[in-house]
Design a protein around this motif. Sequence first.
Motif, short mmCIF file in Angstrom:
data_model
loop_
_atom_site.label_atom_id
_atom_site.label_comp_id
_atom_site.label_asym_id
_atom_site.label_seq_id
_atom_site.Cartn_x
_atom_site.Cartn_y
_atom_site.Cartn_z
N GLY A 196 70.47 -150.88 -19.52
CA GLY A 196 70.44 -152.18 -18.88
C GLY A 196 70.11 -152.05 -17.41
O GLY A 196 69.80 -150.97 -16.92
N ALA A 197 70.19 -153.19 -16.73
CA ALA A 197 69.66 -153.23 -15.37
C ALA A 197 70.65 -152.74 -14.32
O ALA A 197 70.31 -151.95 -13.45
N LYS A 202 78.07 -153.63 -15.84
CA LYS A 202 78.60 -152.75 -16.89
C LYS A 202 79.84 -151.97 -16.45
O LYS A 202 80.41 -151.22 -17.24
N GLY A 221 68.15 -149.16 -15.58
CA GLY A 221 68.18 -149.40 -14.14
C GLY A 221 69.42 -148.83 -13.46
O GLY A 221 69.41 -148.56 -12.24
N GLY A 293 61.24 -146.09 -10.97
CA GLY A 293 61.45 -145.59 -12.33
C GLY A 293 61.65 -146.75 -13.29
O GLY A 293 62.53 -147.59 -13.08
N PRO A 319 69.03 -151.39 -23.06
CA PRO A 319 67.82 -150.58 -23.16
C PRO A 319 67.74 -149.54 -22.04
O PRO A 319 68.34 -149.73 -20.99
N ILE A 320 67.02 -148.43 -22.29
CA ILE A 320 66.94 -147.41 -21.24
C ILE A 320 65.65 -147.50 -20.42
O ILE A 320 65.38 -146.65 -19.59
N GLY A 321 64.89 -148.54 -20.68
CA GLY A 321 63.70 -148.79 -19.87
C GLY A 321 63.40 -150.27 -19.90
O GLY A 321 64.08 -151.05 -20.57
P1 AMP Z 1 71.28 -155.74 -19.54
O1 AMP Z 1 71.24 -157.21 -19.80
O2 AMP Z 1 72.21 -155.34 -18.45
O3 AMP Z 1 71.49 -154.95 -20.82
O4 AMP Z 1 69.86 -155.36 -18.95
C1 AMP Z 1 68.72 -155.37 -19.72
C2 AMP Z 1 67.53 -155.33 -18.83
O5 AMP Z 1 67.50 -154.12 -18.12
C3 AMP Z 1 66.24 -155.40 -19.58
O6 AMP Z 1 65.64 -156.64 -19.31
C4 AMP Z 1 65.41 -154.24 -19.02
O7 AMP Z 1 64.11 -154.62 -18.71
C5 AMP Z 1 66.17 -153.88 -17.76
N1 AMP Z 1 65.92 -152.50 -17.35
C6 AMP Z 1 66.05 -151.40 -18.06
N2 AMP Z 1 65.64 -150.32 -17.34
C7 AMP Z 1 65.24 -150.77 -16.15
C8 AMP Z 1 64.70 -150.13 -14.97
N3 AMP Z 1 64.51 -148.82 -14.91
N4 AMP Z 1 64.37 -150.91 -13.92
C9 AMP Z 1 64.56 -152.23 -14.00
N5 AMP Z 1 65.08 -152.89 -15.06
C10 AMP Z 1 65.42 -152.17 -16.14
#
Ligand code: AMP
Length: 396
Positions: A196-197, A202, A221, A293, A319-321
């Motif tokens: 996640g972001a 979290k 993120g 990244g 997600p990890i990206g």
């Molecule tokens: P969450 O709702 O906290 O699970 O965040 C999910 C979001 O995290 C998704 O929309 C992804 O695009 C974003 N995310 C994952 N990795 C990255 C990253 N490296 N940089 C920016 N956003 C990210």
Amino acid sequence: MKVINDFNFENKKALIRVDFNVPLDENFNVSDATRIEAAKPSIIKVLEDGGSAVLMSHLGRPKGTRNPDLSLKHICEKVSEIIGVTVKFVEDSVGEVAEKAVADLKSGEILLLENLRFYSEETSGDLAFAEQLSKLGDIYINDAFGTAHRAHASTTVVAQFFPENKCFGTLLAKEIESIEKVMQTGEKPVLAILGGAKVSSKITIIENILDKVDHLIVGGGMTYTFVKAQGGKVGDSICEDDKMELALEILKQAKEKGVEVHIPVDVLAADDFSNNANTQVVDVDKIPDGWQGLDAGPKTLEIFKEVILKSKTILWNGPIGVFEMESFAKGTIALGNYIDASTQEGAFSLVGGGDSVAAVKQFGFQDKVSYVSTGGGAMLESLEGKTLPGIAAILA
Ligand code: AMP
């Protein structure tokens, strides 16, 4: 814990709180019926016993007004099709008309009440409103995990009017069981993958989960706050400077608790937050200025793969990206494949909370993991260690 199979519904009216908060398209057709499918086993159990089912749910956020666009009548046809019984509909949720419709209901029949959130008393958890609802059934079943973290009239307050006759539906019981498998009874090694972001959204989960897991993968993120806190260069990557101390504290706590934390060692960096950006793989702590990244790198994925394949219980949240962009979805897809392989080897895998469910569905992993939670916020709160009011009300 009282579950639906503890009751016989012959000649009984079951008042079932379901989560039919489904997406509708511009013609008011249900565009994703997952939640209706998920409620099917409980409804079928009641009908097969020789009982009748009174279904209640919310749809959208009408905020106490009768918004015809959000009437549950739009979904009657879909529910009828999925359950295989023509569903009757009543344009109220409580009161004389609803009570009459329930009185007229025969064994084997289903009645759907109007959107509970047409009444402001629903979300305020009004006791009198809950009492009116309680007149619409002999046995109360809560099968709505998606709203179990809300102390609303239909999810929580109503339960007190059924001191002996209340239980969890099949879906809610499965959700509780899945969370318990990860948080309490899971076979070791237990792994949590948190992506996640942001760290800030979290943090409570991480703190709670450190007592339950053997391995923690931190990705997405959140990575960059951890990396910068340890002296790395993260370029223009998303980073919460005010959470760096917290990140170090988490790493310290993890060490004390014997939890192995795995953070990416390399990343796919981009020169713009765009699918068409230029990209390069770089070490996670040497990201040049002007680059950010956006996905896990190949060395990282190898490390994550090894951890995932040796784990017997896996929780995946986030997600990890930036999986929404094709160029940065590979890491999340690879992760899903490793979890699939581990599950096939006998691991229990639970996916839940917010965007990870979207990612899992987008890439077709929902049938490859052991369980995909139906509740975003409810799942997150469970992982934070909170007792959900909707669950507590049944246990009381
Ligand atoms: P969450 O709702 O906290 O699970 O965040 C999910 C979001 O995290 C998704 O929309 C992804 O695009 C974003 N995310 C994952 N990795 C990255 C990253 N490296 N940089 C920016 N956003 C990210």
